[in-house]
Write an enzyme that holds these catalytic residues in place. Sequence first.
Site, mmCIF file in Angstrom:
data_model
loop_
_atom_site.group_PDB
_atom_site.id
_atom_site.type_symbol
_atom_site.label_atom_id
_atom_site.label_comp_id
_atom_site.label_asym_id
_atom_site.label_seq_id
_atom_site.Cartn_x
_atom_site.Cartn_y
_atom_site.Cartn_z
ATOM 1 N N GLU A 9 0.799 -1.226 0.000
ATOM 2 C CA GLU A 9 0.000 0.000 0.000
ATOM 3 C C GLU A 9 0.827 1.270 0.000
ATOM 4 O OE1 GLU A 9 -0.216 -2.504 2.166
ATOM 5 O OE2 GLU A 9 -0.499 -1.817 4.240
ATOM 6 N N ASN A 10 2.132 1.174 0.272
ATOM 7 C CA ASN A 10 2.959 2.373 0.166
ATOM 8 C C ASN A 10 3.374 2.651 -1.282
ATOM 9 O OD1 ASN A 10 4.474 -0.031 0.705
ATOM 10 N ND2 ASN A 10 6.307 1.209 0.907
#
Lengths: 232, 253
Positions: free
Chosen positions: A65-66
């Site tokens: 998700e980064n």
Amino acid sequence: MSEQTTEAADVQAFHSTDTPLTQDELARVIADDIAPGSFVNLGIGQPTTVSNYLSPEKKVTLHTENGMLGFGPQATGDQVDEDLINAGKIPVTELPGASYFHHADSFAMMRGGHLDVCVLGAYQVSATGDLANWSTGKPGAIPAVGGAMDLAIGAKDTYVMMDLFTKKGDRKLMAECTFPLTGVGCVSRIYSDRAVLLLDPSGVVTVRELHGLTFEELQERHPDVRFEKAGA
Amino acid sequence: MLEFVDTAAEAVSRITDGATVLIGGFGNAGQPMELIDALMDSGATGLTVVNNNAGQADAGLALLIKERRVAKIICSFPRQSDSWHFDEAYRAGEIELELVPQGNLAERMRAAGAGIGGFFSPTGYGTQLAEGKEVREIDGKHYVLESPIRGDFALIKAYAADPYGNLVYRKTARNFGPVMATAAAHTIVQVDEVLDEPLNPEHVVTPGIYVDTVVGIPTGSGVKEREEREALTAGRPKPCMATKTAAELAAQK
């Protein structure tokens, strides 16, 4: 065996063994259920071990998700680059075909239902698929949620990987969660050391696999949950 | 008007007491460490800070919090093994915390930058973090009304800026940077490389319209970038390329 072949994992008939699954065996069971070509988020911690059993031929792409699709194993030696980390802040590698994007796009990708599967840990899961995995609600504890709530409701399928009971022997599958919720009705399967369970909004839990636990023992430990054997 | 300055101190000199400052970075990747240090030295206080975390160990944002210069923090994950300065300030009641799920945090800044007055997000529905917020059922699914987060300033780290303020980033150091750049009235960027020539327009990630102040500060990112370019020029794979997948490595063991 079932005559259907398109969604083999969903129609597996009930089966059981005498001993609980090890963490590696459990990771393999989950990996086997992930369809070829899937886009998958493996959260942090234990679920990341599922990647050890995703064969390259399956062409599964991992999302973090980064802001990355297509990351490879943990980086070692010269591969380590501070600018290339996963959601657990562990240095990782690039695989061919990787892409980078910003945080809003990364979560839009998740929330928009573009990811096929997300595998998360849990403190508790309810029979209707509510998830509690961000807070035990202990007074005075400093709250922290990260991406847990976004992950829980984002992917097409959210799987939980956990032990069926805590170290103290408390149950984690509940009629209703007692810990603060991460998401409502979001978990479709529980993969645990002692059972593989399929959940749906009806609250009737379909038991696909039992390991070192009989159906009667499962029912006895969860008297307020209704179970049915898969394919029965 | 876009400006290029020589020092981090000049870059942050406009930031005044009580400002809302969006600070980029996820872990160390993309953290504008030199700009945060300059903000510390500037003496600005009473700040509202937006960041994914609430500072780690004894550096950057953690020191701003230690010195009680941050009145409020808006973040998704304040508690970490090395967030002792935040923990102490929080337990002493000396910092206000607004806890926001990470995707909502990013989207709320995106909304601010895009002129959106609010949006309905499915994230957090039915949880403590949605308490008191408007809920709406749309096509059978529940959503929670979320509001934009605007910054007076953004402090971000990109990899390179061209003379027009167009930015490119490096790997997962991109994270919140492009979103924060759009959401602040004044965006301050530290880059490893200030380019003499324009970037290829097809490669621009953040267009210069969002960028106000640029300062060139060499960091470890530049060292890794040069190693990568050398490898590619020599016909070798980039150092960060995996040679095997996790499954292939596990099978070897």
